[in-house]
Write an enzyme that holds these catalytic residues in place. Structure first.
Site, PDB file in Angstrom:
ATOM      1  N   ASP A 120       0.700  -1.207   0.043  1.00  0.00           N
ATOM      2  CA  ASP A 120       0.006  -0.177  -0.183  1.00  0.00           C
ATOM      3  C   ASP A 120       0.803   1.301  -0.014  1.00  0.00           C
ATOM      4  OD1 ASP A 120       0.847  -0.691   2.796  1.00  0.00           O
ATOM      5  OD2 ASP A 120      -0.676   0.614   3.594  1.00  0.00           O
ATOM      6  N   GLU A 187       0.336  -1.147   5.707  1.00  0.00           N
ATOM      7  CA  GLU A 187       1.506  -0.557   6.470  1.00  0.00           C
ATOM      8  C   GLU A 187       0.975   0.921   6.701  1.00  0.00           C
ATOM      9  OE1 GLU A 187       5.156   1.346   7.775  1.00  0.00           O
ATOM     10  OE2 GLU A 187       3.822   1.610   6.112  1.00  0.00           O
TER      11      GLU A 187
HETATM   12 ZN   LIG Z   1       6.654   2.379   4.017  1.00  0.00          ZN
END
Ligand SMILES: [Zn+2]
Length: 475
Positions: A120, A187
């Protein structure tokens, strides 16, 4: 009188002796490089990264549902682009979007290693679009760079890992130890549904790795005053993260007759109190390693300071931000210019030094502000990670690979202030390190999560070369 002067002189000579002895005893911690064959990396790797950038695998917020078209499209793209990886490695999808590849090793007695990245990216701030050299999701390739969101953070390292495994497979390489590639999908919003679940899955299967490697360390170029060489920052731990809301509730009133204690004034005082009573700077692990590794590379006077923390640590620790930081980030209160509000609130964000905890920081906040103010934890909270060691085989191989691929850089272990997915893996790994050789200079620092994120072609090749040799060296 003469006696006093003589004894003072003697003391000075002893101090000077200790300072010099410590300075000369602090010798370089750098390991000797090994000569490596230069990899031949085809230009197609740039097209592959460019295409990876075009999938808008954005994490907007913790509650937002991932864009399934973007993630599934990205997964299909990986399958099409890296056929050998998909033929030879098994793939487990965790929580639909996170990917866990397993490359079975030939020697079951060896502990596996885990190489991480995340799929992501953060969104692009719309008003800044005009400041980009090309569209952030266009994947433009120039003579020198690949431009786009994710080139640095973190599709660059994800794609580099895939390229190196594909290349190793094309050379019929078989690892002796099992290698996992773990690519979370959230994340940028803390990793609770991605990396956390991958780690839980591995734990449930009884898998315990020798080492986990993730983002969160860099090749810092001219970032450390006094060191001309580039510095490979290998981070052994990350600070914790906690926010506390300060809430002031009063009876309010009319602004023509303000009470002695005004809601907003009380809140402002609490913020000032916290800023004036910062948590102390401390020489804790892993900062002590930083003193030794960094200090040894510095010019004489700076080296003298680093070699003698008993005398000079306070200035150095300030420079390294080695304390729990205090940052007011949100303030709210008031609705009308002639009304004293009944409620005002502020959020203060702390990045917690190893050795302290969410609880101890909360205690500090409560002890510092007036007891008329309510203190509540707000949003995402995490304690500092444990600190990995530098005596392990994993660290030795990592450091040797860095020094061999980049013989001109110096390796410095340290602590990172920001959070990464890696913190979930301490439970399933002897050691957890953060490093990919992404080159960062004073100007490129702002590209992370910012405007005009891009990676140079040369640097991208270096990351592939590094991951390729790292996998080889672990076997
Ligand atoms: Zn990162």
């Amino acid at each position: 009188m003469k006696k006093i002067i003589i004894s003072l002189l003697a003391i000075l000579i002893v101090i000077a002796g200790i300072l010099l002895f410590n300075t000369f005893s602090l010798t370089s911690k750098q390991v000797a490089p090994e000569s490596l064959e230069k990899l031949n990396i085809p230009e197609t790797v740039f097209q592959n990264l460019s295409r990876a950038i075009q999938y808008r695998t954005i994490s907007f917020s913790e509650d937002a549902i991932p864009d399934s078209t973007a993630f599934h499209g990205f997964h299909q793209f990986l399958a099409d682009t890296f056929p050998l990886v998909h033929e030879n490695l098994s793939l487990e999808k965790i929580n639909e979007y996170s990917l866990l590849y397993k490359w079975e090793g030939s020697d079951a007695s060896k502990k596996p290693i885990i190489l991480m990245s995340h799929q992501d990216v953060v969104p692009v701030d719309q008003p800044t679009l005009k400041d980009w050299e090309a569209g952030p999701f266009e994947g433009k390739i120039t003579d020198t760079h690949i431009i786009g969101r994710g080139t640095l953070d973190d599709k660059g390292s994800l794609m580099a890992l895939m390229e190196s495994v594909e290349k190793l497979l094309s050379e019929s390489f078989t690892p002796s130890r099992t290698i996992y590639l773990a690519f979370g999908h959230d994340e940028e919003v803390g990793g609770p549904k991605g990396a956390a679940k991958i780690a839980a899955y591995l734990k449930e299967k009884g898998i315990h790795a020798a080492m986990t490697l993730d983002e969160g360390g860099f090749l810092a170029e001219s970032m450390i005053p006094g060191i001309e060489k580039d510095v490979a920052m290998v981070n052994l731990a990350e600070k914790g993260f906690a926010s506390f809301r300060l809430i002031v509730e009063t009876r309010g009133g009319h602004s023509s007759a303000p009470p002695r204690e005004n809601t907003i004034g009380m809140l402002a005082q609490a913020i000032v109190d916290l800023e004036n009573n910062q948590l102390p700077y401390k020489l804790v692990e892993p900062i002590n390693y930083q003193f030794k590794y960094m200090g040894a590379e510095l010019p004489f006077l700076k080296k003298l300071a680093f070699a003698n923390p008993w005398l000079f640590k306070s200035t150095i620790l300030k420079g390294l931000n080695a304390h729990t930081t205090t940052a007011p980030t949100i303030i709210e209160g008031g609705v009308k210019n002639n009304v004293i509000p009944t409620v005002a609130e502020a959020t203060i964000n702390f990045r917690i030094l190893p050795g302290e905890t969410i609880e101890s920081v909360k205690q500090h906040v409560e002890n510092t502000v007036s007891d008329k103010i309510k203190v509540e934890a707000a949003g995402f909270l995490t304690n500092p990670s444990p600190v990995s060691g530098i005596d392990s085989e994993g660290f030795r191989i990592l450091e040797k690979t860095i020094r061999s691929v980049f013989p001109e850089v110096v390796v410095v272990p340290g602590l990172i202030g920001g959070g990464t997915d890696a913190r979930y893996f301490y439970d399933v790994s002897d050691d957890v390190y953060r490093f990919y050789p992404i080159r960062l200079g004073p100007e490129s620092m702002s590209m992370f999560h910012g405007i005009d994120e891009k990676i140079s072609k040369e640097n991208y090749k270096e990351i592939i070369e590094f991951t390729y040799h790292l996998i080889r060296k672990f076997n």
